[in-house]
Design a protein around this motif. Sequence first.
Motif, PDB file in Angstrom:
ATOM      1  N   ASP A 374       0.836  -1.198   0.000  1.00  0.00           N
ATOM      2  CA  ASP A 374       0.000   0.000   0.000  1.00  0.00           C
ATOM      3  C   ASP A 374       0.871   1.248   0.000  1.00  0.00           C
ATOM      4  O   ASP A 374       0.615   2.205  -0.730  1.00  0.00           O
ATOM      5  N   LEU A 377       2.347   1.616  -3.500  1.00  0.00           N
ATOM      6  CA  LEU A 377       1.337   1.963  -4.496  1.00  0.00           C
ATOM      7  C   LEU A 377       0.808   3.370  -4.237  1.00  0.00           C
ATOM      8  O   LEU A 377       0.539   4.136  -5.168  1.00  0.00           O
ATOM      9  N   GLY A 378       0.684   3.724  -2.950  1.00  0.00           N
ATOM     10  CA  GLY A 378       0.190   5.042  -2.585  1.00  0.00           C
ATOM     11  C   GLY A 378       1.117   6.162  -3.008  1.00  0.00           C
ATOM     12  O   GLY A 378       0.721   7.325  -3.056  1.00  0.00           O
ATOM     13  N   LEU A 379       2.380   5.820  -3.289  1.00  0.00           N
ATOM     14  CA  LEU A 379       3.326   6.828  -3.753  1.00  0.00           C
ATOM     15  C   LEU A 379       3.335   6.900  -5.275  1.00  0.00           C
ATOM     16  O   LEU A 379       4.144   7.620  -5.858  1.00  0.00           O
ATOM     17  N   GLY A 380       2.480   6.137  -5.894  1.00  0.00           N
ATOM     18  CA  GLY A 380       2.409   6.184  -7.347  1.00  0.00           C
ATOM     19  C   GLY A 380       3.374   5.235  -8.021  1.00  0.00           C
ATOM     20  O   GLY A 380       3.782   5.459  -9.153  1.00  0.00           O
ATOM     21  N   ALA A 381       3.738   4.144  -7.331  1.00  0.00           N
ATOM     22  CA  ALA A 381       4.569   3.135  -7.985  1.00  0.00           C
ATOM     23  C   ALA A 381       3.651   2.133  -8.684  1.00  0.00           C
ATOM     24  O   ALA A 381       2.540   1.901  -8.237  1.00  0.00           O
ATOM     25  N   THR A 382       4.122   1.567  -9.783  1.00  0.00           N
ATOM     26  CA  THR A 382       3.326   0.530 -10.443  1.00  0.00           C
ATOM     27  C   THR A 382       3.524  -0.787  -9.696  1.00  0.00           C
ATOM     28  O   THR A 382       4.346  -0.881  -8.786  1.00  0.00           O
TER      29      THR A 382
ATOM     30  N   ASN B  64      -7.752   8.374  -4.158  1.00  0.00           N
ATOM     31  CA  ASN B  64      -6.557   8.135  -4.976  1.00  0.00           C
ATOM     32  C   ASN B  64      -6.603   6.754  -5.628  1.00  0.00           C
ATOM     33  O   ASN B  64      -5.598   6.197  -6.012  1.00  0.00           O
ATOM     34  N   MET B  66      -6.988   3.857  -4.487  1.00  0.00           N
ATOM     35  CA  MET B  66      -6.341   2.716  -3.835  1.00  0.00           C
ATOM     36  C   MET B  66      -7.289   1.521  -3.793  1.00  0.00           C
ATOM     37  O   MET B  66      -6.860   0.376  -3.648  1.00  0.00           O
ATOM     38  N   VAL B  94      -1.755   5.177 -11.445  1.00  0.00           N
ATOM     39  CA  VAL B  94      -0.408   5.322 -10.910  1.00  0.00           C
ATOM     40  C   VAL B  94       0.010   6.797 -10.883  1.00  0.00           C
ATOM     41  O   VAL B  94       0.553   7.292  -9.891  1.00  0.00           O
ATOM     42  N   ARG B  97      -1.891   8.687  -8.154  1.00  0.00           N
ATOM     43  CA  ARG B  97      -1.426   8.488  -6.779  1.00  0.00           C
ATOM     44  C   ARG B  97      -0.173   9.298  -6.477  1.00  0.00           C
ATOM     45  O   ARG B  97       0.137   9.547  -5.316  1.00  0.00           O
ATOM     46  N   ALA B  98       0.550   9.673  -7.524  1.00  0.00           N
ATOM     47  CA  ALA B  98       1.684  10.560  -7.282  1.00  0.00           C
ATOM     48  C   ALA B  98       1.166  11.962  -6.923  1.00  0.00           C
ATOM     49  O   ALA B  98       1.795  12.694  -6.173  1.00  0.00           O
ATOM     50  N   VAL B 100      -1.966  12.482  -5.585  1.00  0.00           N
ATOM     51  CA  VAL B 100      -2.741  12.383  -4.348  1.00  0.00           C
ATOM     52  C   VAL B 100      -2.026  11.388  -3.446  1.00  0.00           C
ATOM     53  O   VAL B 100      -2.204  10.183  -3.559  1.00  0.00           O
TER      54      VAL B 100
END
Lengths: 490, 265
Positions: A374, A377-382, B64, B66, B94, B97-98, B100
């Motif tokens: 989480d 992924l929450g940091l925008g990683a695939t 975001n 999730m 993806v 989420r960067a 947010v």
Amino acid sequence: MPTLWLVVSVLVLAAIGYVLGRKRALQSAGGDVRALHSLPNYYGLNVAFAALIPALGVLLIWLLAQPMIVENSVSGLIPDEAIPEDSTRGLVMSDVRRVASGLDFAVEQGAMTLAESQSLKAEAGDIRARLGEVGVALGAEVEAEVLDAAQRYRQMTTTGTHAMTLIVALLAVAGLAIAYARTHKDFRARNVVERGILVLLILAASLAILTTVGIVFSMLFETMNFFGLHSWKDFFFGGTWAPNFRGDSELSILPLLWGTLYISFVALLVAVPIGLFAAIYLAEYANKATRSFAKPLLEILAGIPTIVYGLFALLTVGPMLVDFFGKGGFLGVEWMAGATSVLTAGVVMGIMLIPFVSSLSDDIINAVPQSMRDGSLGLGATKSETVRQVVLPAALPGIVGAVLLAASRAIGETMIVVMGAGAIAKFALNPLESMTTITTRIVSQLTGDTDFASPETLVAFALGLTLFVLTLGLNILALYIVRKYREQYE
Amino acid sequence: MNDMARVERVVDTGQAKITASDVQVHYGDTHAIKDVNVNIGDKTVTAFIGPSGCGKSTFLRCLNRMNDTIDVCRVKGNILLDGEDIYDKRVDPVQLRAKVGMVFQKPNPFPKSIYDNVAYGPRIHGLAKNKAELDEIVEKSLRRGAIWNEVKDRLDAPGTGLSGGQQQRLCIARAVATEPEVLLMDEPCSALDPIATAQVEELIDELRQRYSVVIVTHSMQQAARVSQKTAFFHLGNLVEFGETGQIFTNPQDPRTESYITGRIG
């Protein structure tokens, strides 16, 4: 047969004890279960255990010890002169056992009476013929010493068995009586039974460990015999494996170790990437439905007998490789002479190891907390970035452990290499040449028709022990790494 | 409750950063979020409060996407970020989420060094041209996470070795490092002791200068302390949404009143 009856009667006694103990406990409480310290069943079990466990324990030890004691004392009866030139004491003793059991059998069949069998004389010279009538074949006419020893053997065995029956029965009755006498409503039967169960479990656990110790010791003794006949320097540091049936062999483990490690390395080269990728797919990408049938399917691979893999290596993979690399193959090169090679065995063994690696790695990847994923992924990683940079590093120690376990399997694997790797012990780098491994040599040295006491046969034990130490070391290392990793998230 | 009644707030909410309308969320057969409409302002702290299982975390995770990582979860309705539908097919979750960022209930630093934890996002998104720039981003983020002074001498130490409060601030710094526009916080203090909680709350107030912050919390005091806007969720419905001071002093809905006075929840 009498031993079986003995066990059955002890069991019956225990069952009776159960009923009696239960009844007595209830009586002492005036029929009120609430007045008892424990539930009535515990009183019954307590009496049953008291009758059962000491009796069966003594029975087991007696059964193991009696033949050894009898054998030792009878063996002393045979004078050295009675042992023929080309034989050993062990062989004579096996004659003794055979005559003894033959006589017992003849009595049982009614071919001779008990008294008759005890008063036989070797001089009469018809023992072989008379035993032959009831189907007991003897190699030669019975010598006087052998017959004496056999009679002594029979006598001691009979006495021992009688004594055993008596003592075991007495123990069972005594245990029952004592436990019955102690049964009272204030007696803490539940705690006693609990302790009894604990002892039972400890016994089971130590039995497994003791067996391992036993295996090590049996190998150790034969290995010591080997090193008494053959120089350890040649074994560990020599460069050639050339067993010679006329003696004076060069028996060095190094070429075999090289073959073993090379084939294992090829196997891991196949198993680790495929197994790991399969595990990542199953743990991270597959949905529940896919997972629920793909995982068991993959694990079925682990259930295939290795001999089947061996056939696969011999009949399919080997010839296929020859089609590519052999004479007149697709590539037009002549690198491979026969179907057996390091690559054949390595690839097939690698296929066998895939489920080991994937199943263990899958569990380990699943143990990485969801919060890690989480967070990433929450940091925008695939997903694959998350797997590569967060999940795998977190799971790495466990995965290394899984790979080491697979490696120890590969090193100890026998059937695939027997059928797929060939039999030539040498140091070579070409994976298309046939080589041999420690396990293959153990099989061929032990199944040959050389004398058991020769270094050519005994070397199998030294090889086996080395292999055992090697895989044990790998396993310990793997378990240590896996355990260390487990602690991290608990 | 009395000290809350006295809370006076200067609310300088800009225009709406996130607009959610008619949001429905289903978890398999469970209807977890029903018809939620809410506007989340820029440079504001918005608190979601409500009893356990009321759907406030679920709704937060919609913002975001999730929830996409959960197979059985389906989201319907519109959620606009700066006027763009984040559930549009053209939007890459993806990338979203960067923009947010999210901070979770339990501090979840990666088993890497403190530096690598913070550098994780910038590296993935290629925010730094070289090592010097990355160093700069890491320092800036750790400063914004109000943890720089505590860790500046041991950036190579593992992030998991920090205390709970430090770990959570590290996670905030990590989320800030990707330069998000909105920061979602799912009960960020529930695993922390009072002192660490106070530090994180102070930090949230500072973060408001730059980001739109949405925080889910079980503590009504916390909502009253850190937020300008409060939304009260109950059984999947958004019951009431308004200025924090008003929600706590003069709730319009009887359910809100029951909750904040401790009769339900």
